[in-house]
Design a protein around this motif. Structure first.
Motif, PDB file in Angstrom:
ATOM      1  N   ARG A 201       0.843  -1.198   0.000  1.00 48.08           N
ATOM      2  CA  ARG A 201       0.000   0.000   0.000  1.00 48.08           C
ATOM      3  C   ARG A 201       0.883   1.254   0.000  1.00 48.08           C
ATOM      4  NH1 ARG A 201      -3.253  -1.355  -2.504  1.00 48.08           N
ATOM      5  NH2 ARG A 201      -4.272   0.635  -2.129  1.00 48.08           N
ATOM      6  N   VAL A 204       2.347   2.031  -3.490  1.00 48.56           N
ATOM      7  CA  VAL A 204       1.442   2.723  -4.409  1.00 48.56           C
ATOM      8  C   VAL A 204       1.340   4.203  -4.018  1.00 48.56           C
ATOM      9  CG1 VAL A 204      -0.832   2.691  -5.482  1.00 48.56           C
ATOM     10  CG2 VAL A 204       0.158   0.578  -4.637  1.00 48.56           C
ATOM     11  N   ALA A 205       1.290   4.455  -2.717  1.00 44.41           N
ATOM     12  CA  ALA A 205       1.206   5.845  -2.256  1.00 44.41           C
ATOM     13  C   ALA A 205       2.447   6.629  -2.698  1.00 44.41           C
ATOM     14  CB  ALA A 205       1.059   5.891  -0.738  1.00 44.41           C
ATOM     15  N   GLY A 207       4.183   6.083  -5.345  1.00 37.97           N
ATOM     16  CA  GLY A 207       4.043   6.371  -6.762  1.00 37.97           C
ATOM     17  C   GLY A 207       3.056   7.494  -7.020  1.00 37.97           C
ATOM     18  N   ASP A 208       2.048   7.580  -6.188  1.00 39.12           N
ATOM     19  CA  ASP A 208       1.002   8.572  -6.388  1.00 39.12           C
ATOM     20  C   ASP A 208       1.481   9.964  -5.990  1.00 39.12           C
ATOM     21  OD1 ASP A 208      -1.400   9.675  -6.982  1.00 39.12           O
ATOM     22  OD2 ASP A 208      -2.557   8.580  -5.493  1.00 39.12           O
ATOM     23  N   GLY A 274       1.188   4.992  -8.951  1.00 36.31           N
ATOM     24  CA  GLY A 274       0.038   5.406  -8.174  1.00 36.31           C
ATOM     25  C   GLY A 274      -1.246   4.657  -8.435  1.00 36.31           C
ATOM     26  N   ARG A 275      -1.233   3.813  -9.447  1.00 31.84           N
ATOM     27  CA  ARG A 275      -2.493   3.133  -9.733  1.00 31.84           C
ATOM     28  C   ARG A 275      -2.244   1.820 -10.445  1.00 31.84           C
ATOM     29  NH1 ARG A 275      -6.885   6.613 -12.066  1.00 31.84           N
ATOM     30  NH2 ARG A 275      -7.413   6.594  -9.869  1.00 31.84           N
TER      31      ARG A 275
ATOM     32  N   VAL B 349      -2.607  11.691  -0.882  1.00 31.57           N
ATOM     33  CA  VAL B 349      -2.190  10.823  -1.985  1.00 31.57           C
ATOM     34  C   VAL B 349      -3.444  10.675  -2.830  1.00 31.57           C
ATOM     35  CG1 VAL B 349      -0.771   8.826  -2.457  1.00 31.57           C
ATOM     36  CG2 VAL B 349      -1.015   9.602  -0.136  1.00 31.57           C
ATOM     37  N   ARG B 351      -4.967   9.590  -5.560  1.00 31.73           N
ATOM     38  CA  ARG B 351      -5.702   8.499  -6.187  1.00 31.73           C
ATOM     39  C   ARG B 351      -5.864   7.297  -5.266  1.00 31.73           C
ATOM     40  NH1 ARG B 351      -2.762   8.033 -11.877  1.00 31.73           N
ATOM     41  NH2 ARG B 351      -0.969   8.164 -10.507  1.00 31.73           N
ATOM     42  N   GLN B 352      -5.463   7.443  -4.011  1.00 34.61           N
ATOM     43  CA  GLN B 352      -5.657   6.334  -3.079  1.00 34.61           C
ATOM     44  C   GLN B 352      -6.926   6.596  -2.258  1.00 34.61           C
ATOM     45  OE1 GLN B 352      -3.549   3.986  -3.887  1.00 34.61           O
ATOM     46  NE2 GLN B 352      -2.664   5.529  -5.225  1.00 34.61           N
ATOM     47  N   ARG B 363       1.233   3.130   8.801  1.00 31.51           N
ATOM     48  CA  ARG B 363       1.933   2.078   8.070  1.00 31.51           C
ATOM     49  C   ARG B 363       3.417   2.367   7.955  1.00 31.51           C
ATOM     50  NH1 ARG B 363      -2.610   1.509   3.418  1.00 31.51           N
ATOM     51  NH2 ARG B 363      -3.601  -0.378   4.189  1.00 31.51           N
TER      52      ARG B 363
END
Lengths: 327, 503
Positions: A201, A204-205, A207-208, A274-275, B349, B351-352, B363
């Motif tokens: 998780r 991805v964050a 990357g976003d 991010g996705r 963030v 797109r999360q 986390r």
């Protein structure tokens, strides 16, 4: 006041969301139908199983590439890394079965080390990963030639090759289940678990929005470096399967990096990060392989593969770019 | 300007617009006369920006008509609207920093002589254009990147005027300006008025709206609530129209004498590149306001305490123990949380999901020691406690309003049980209703024993929320004010025209 929860829709799985796997599943289904029409016996268990086994390396590479792309980077070095691994394995094993397992471990360590170097150069020296891994690609190509004096030496042991070419025989319903498929399933399960973990998780964050991640206590450089290591490990596993399946050559891994990137993009993972999901990336690889099989059935020249890949990358990125700016 | 002049410059009738079936504008009427400043106010999501985008040609309305000087128009894009004489000044500027003022002003329609750009004519015309709006001090050949925010805004306006704009849309024009620059903008707006240019003025800051506008249109949930003459209304009435309820008391009660605990954070003679000689004490249970102009070092202070750009000299102690705040991680482990002013750039963030955003810090810092399910459950409770309004916690955070995004960011920090909370402009870009919710939360956190440091450019907010106020100037603490200080006290310290108040 409470959270205004529009309680989850029962059709949640079917809901189309950006980065989801529905589009790639649709494409896959369409291709399966087309294959079924042209070559019905392809869908019989024996040939399907062997197709899946053959596709395992590229699917593994796509999974590895997913981790790198989703955190906003690229790994162009995996193709030449696979070649290097195969050539190294052949020379070190030199057809001696006793060396199989030590060399397998060594290959994994080698893959991880290349990933570590890629990651550290990208994050600590701030070289864009596109350049870092392109450099690594060239370095590995040259180093392998140098080390083996221009032609592969030695040979792989039968123990080593069985991962890529043997199968569990006489399985009810399915017939032969290639070891490669079992390895793939195990790695895929690990990859899915990993994407659901805190690390996945956070990745991805990163990357976003790396700034937000950094200010929330994420060690962005460390996270990205681990992604490169995962990609290197995936390349090592892919090399073990590929070496077994198609033998030792300087072409063993040629072009695989672009195949993996195409697959990841096709699977709905956003370039720039991010996705996207690792399942999507792996399905993308499977779809790509199926497309090539289909082209084969329809008598399209294999020389068109890279043209098709290029078209897919452009198309997939264009589609996602226009969709995300539609609002 | 109590009576609307006879021939309106812009007339909107029955404007409606939907996105993906969600109605964001419904039957909106509005008109602007030449030389009028027409303010448009409303909560976030009321439809202000959509309406402005329709006027400026970025969106095509689903229904309704746009008339410019009596002629019905259907703009097919921003270029169309520009040619028709509608200019828009966005919150974020659209300038090329490496180019000169003149090159920016005439970008895309440079004066040409014999097929080449006529630089002299360009400089000349830009100079005259700037002079015509009273900006003689701004050289036409200066590089835009070297200009301050206020001057860049002038360049944006000149850019619109170079295209013969008759109607200017200003979207939150003061959001990026320091207080003294706002005065300059006022002057500029009045000169534009004198030239007969109509202005659509979108702003959250009611003070400006009252200072500048002739009429005010209030939007709420995509509909026009009312249009009033500014002279006939009050801020309270306007806020009532915007939120549809009375906001009896704007700010929660301050800390009582018993609420303020021992000193939690002490900064002694600390400094770095942007800060010098900072001496500061922050007590448990109090809200310490930090005032000052933009660039006075307020954010630098918060960022130093959070380890983003750490102090290079001096000492910091937390609950009596010396701490070295080298990085956000060390600050977080010490129990410090930082809510950034740049929510979009470094707070979320986008797109999360809401949940992933809220879990981000937990986390990163603590491996799930007490079990992941328990941690997630706790974050869900926090999201409910701060009253996040979302379609679900799996919704992507970018679809939430600014206020709700801010609450999610807050929940992210609360999950770490911080002892010190640093808020940098916690309500910037947030609508009125959500603002007071954030204010309540900040106060509740202080009451529960956290030490709160709150930076704000919004003076009423700063005065209304703080138990004490320190004002910064040029990277130093210029002075301290008790609760009950006035706006004048703060501004005087910030610009430095009175002797510093003794501590």
């Amino acid at each position: 006041m409470q959270i205004v929860q529009r309680r989850r829709l029962p059709l949640r799985l079917i809901r189309v969301r950006p980065g989801g796997v529905l589009p790639i599943l649709t494409i896959l289904a369409v291709l399966l139908v087309l294959v079924g029409i042209r070559q019905p016996d392809f869908l019989d268990p024996p040939s399907l199983m062997s197709f899946l086994g053959r596709s395992a390396p590229i699917i593994l590479l796509a999974a590895g590439q997913y981790f790198v792309i989703v955190c906003g980077e690229f790994d162009l070095s995996v193709g030449s890394l696979v070649t290097a691994q195969v050539v190294v394995a052949a020379r070190l094993i030199d057809s001696d079965p006793a060396r199989t397992w030590p060399v397998v471990l060594l290959l994994l360590a080698f893959g991880a080390a290349v990933g570590l170097v890629n990651g550290l150069i990208t994050t600590r020296l701030r070289v864009p990963s596109f350049i870092t891994t392109l450099g690594m690609f060239l370095i590995l190509v040259g180093a392998v030639y140098l080390w083996s004096d221009g032609s592969p030496k030695g040979g792989l042991s039968e123990e080593f090759r069985r991962f890529g070419r043997r199968a569990v025989e006489d399985v009810p319903l399915l017939g032969r289940v290639p070891y490669a498929l079992l390895v793939l399933l195990a790695v895929a399960a690990l990859a899915v678990l990993l994407t659901r973990s805190d690390f996945g998780r956070t990745l991805v964050a990163v990357g976003d929005n790396p700034r937000t991640a950094e200010l929330s206590g994420v060690r962005v450089w460390r996270t990205r470096t681990i992604a490169f290591i995962l990609s290197g490990l995936a390349a090592a596993v892919a090399a073990i399967l590929l070496g077994g399946y198609s033998g030792v050559s300087f072409q063993a891994g040629a072009g695989l990096e672009f195949g993996a990137i195409t697959a990841v993009v096709l699977g709905g993972v956003a370039l720039g990060g991010g996705r996207g999901s690792v399942v999507g990336a792996m399905l993308g690889a499977l779809t790509l392989e199926l497309l090539f099989a289909l082209m084969n059935f329809y008598g399209v020249s294999g020389a068109l593969r890279s043209t098709v890949q290029g078209a897919i990358i452009l198309l997939a990125v264009a589609v996602s770019a226009t969709r995300s700016s539609a609002r | 300007m109590p009576d609307p002049p006879p021939a309106p410059l812009l007339t909107l009738r029955g404007i409606g617009k939907s996105f993906l079936g969600v109605r964001v504008l419904d039957g909106v009427d509005l008109d602007v006369a030449p030389g009028e400043v027409h303010a448009v106010v409303g909560e976030n999501g009321a439809g202000k920006s959509t309406l402005m985008k329709i006027v400026s040609g970025a969106y095509v309305p689903d229904e309704g008509t746009v008339e410019l000087a009596g002629e019905p128009r259907a703009f097919r894009g921003p270029g169309d609207a520009q040619r028709a004489g509608i200019g828009i000044i966005h919150q974020e500027f659209n300038l090329l920093p490496e180019r000169t003022v003149a090159e920016n002003v005439y970008l895309g329609h440079e004066p040409v002589r014999r097929g080449l750009v006529d630089r002299r004519a360009m400089l000349d015309r830009t100079g005259r254009l700037l002079a015509s709006i009273g900006e003689t001090a701004l050289p036409a050949d200066a590089r835009v990147g070297r200009l301050g925010v206020a001057q860049q805004q002038v360049v944006e306006i000149a850019k619109a005027l170079a295209l013969d704009a008759r109607l200017l849309i200003m979207d939150e024009p003061t959001a990026a300006l320091a207080d003294h620059e706002v005065e300059l903008l006022y002057g500029l707006v009045r000169r534009l008025q004198e030239r007969g240019i109509g202005l659509l003025y979108v702003s959250h800051r009611l003070t400006e709206v009252f200072d500048l506008s002739g009429r005010i249109t209030v939007l709420k949930d995509g509909r026009r609530v009312t249009t009033v003459d500014t002279a006939d209304t009050t801020a309270d009435e306007l806020v009532r129209h915007m939120v549809g309820r009375e906001l009896s008391s704007y700010y929660p009660d301050r800390a009582g004498p018993g609420d303020v605990g021992p000193v939690r954070l002490t900064v002694r003679d600390a400094g770095n590149q942007k800060l010098r000689g900072i001496d500061l004490q922050l007590r448990a249970g109090e809200v310490l306001g930090v005032g000052g102009l933009q660039g006075s070092g307020r954010s630098a202070l918060a960022r130093a305490l959070f380890g983003v750009s750490p102090f290079t000299t001096g000492d910091v102690t937390l609950d009596g123990r010396p701490v070295r705040l080298r990085s956000p991680r060390t600050a977080m482990r010490a129990g410090i949380a930082y809510v950034t002013e740049d929510r979009k750039g470094e707070g979320i963030v986008p797109r999360q999901s809401v949940l992933d955003n809220a879990l981000l810090a937990s986390r990163a810092i603590f491996a799930a020691r007490s079990g992941r399910a328990a941690r997630t459950e706790r974050v869900r409770e926090l999201l409910a406690a701060v009253e996040v309004r979302a379609a679900g916690d799996d919704q992507e955070i970018r679809f939430l309003s600014g206020g709700n995004q801010q609450k999610v960011v807050l929940a992210r920090w609360l999950a770490l049980d911080p002892r010190v909370l640093l808020f940098d402009e916690p309500t910037r870009g947030i609508d009125v209703g959500a603002k007071s919710a954030i204010h309540d939360l900040v106060r509740r956190l202080a009451r529960d024993g956290a030490a709160v440091l709150m930076i704000s450019s919004d003076l009423p907010e700063l005065l209304g929320m703080s138990d004490r106020i320190v004002v910064m100037r040029d990277g130093r603490l210029a002075g301290e004010l008790p609760a009950g200080a006035t706006e004048e006290d703060v501004v005087a310290l910030a610009v430095g025209n009175v002797p510093e108040t003794a501590r």
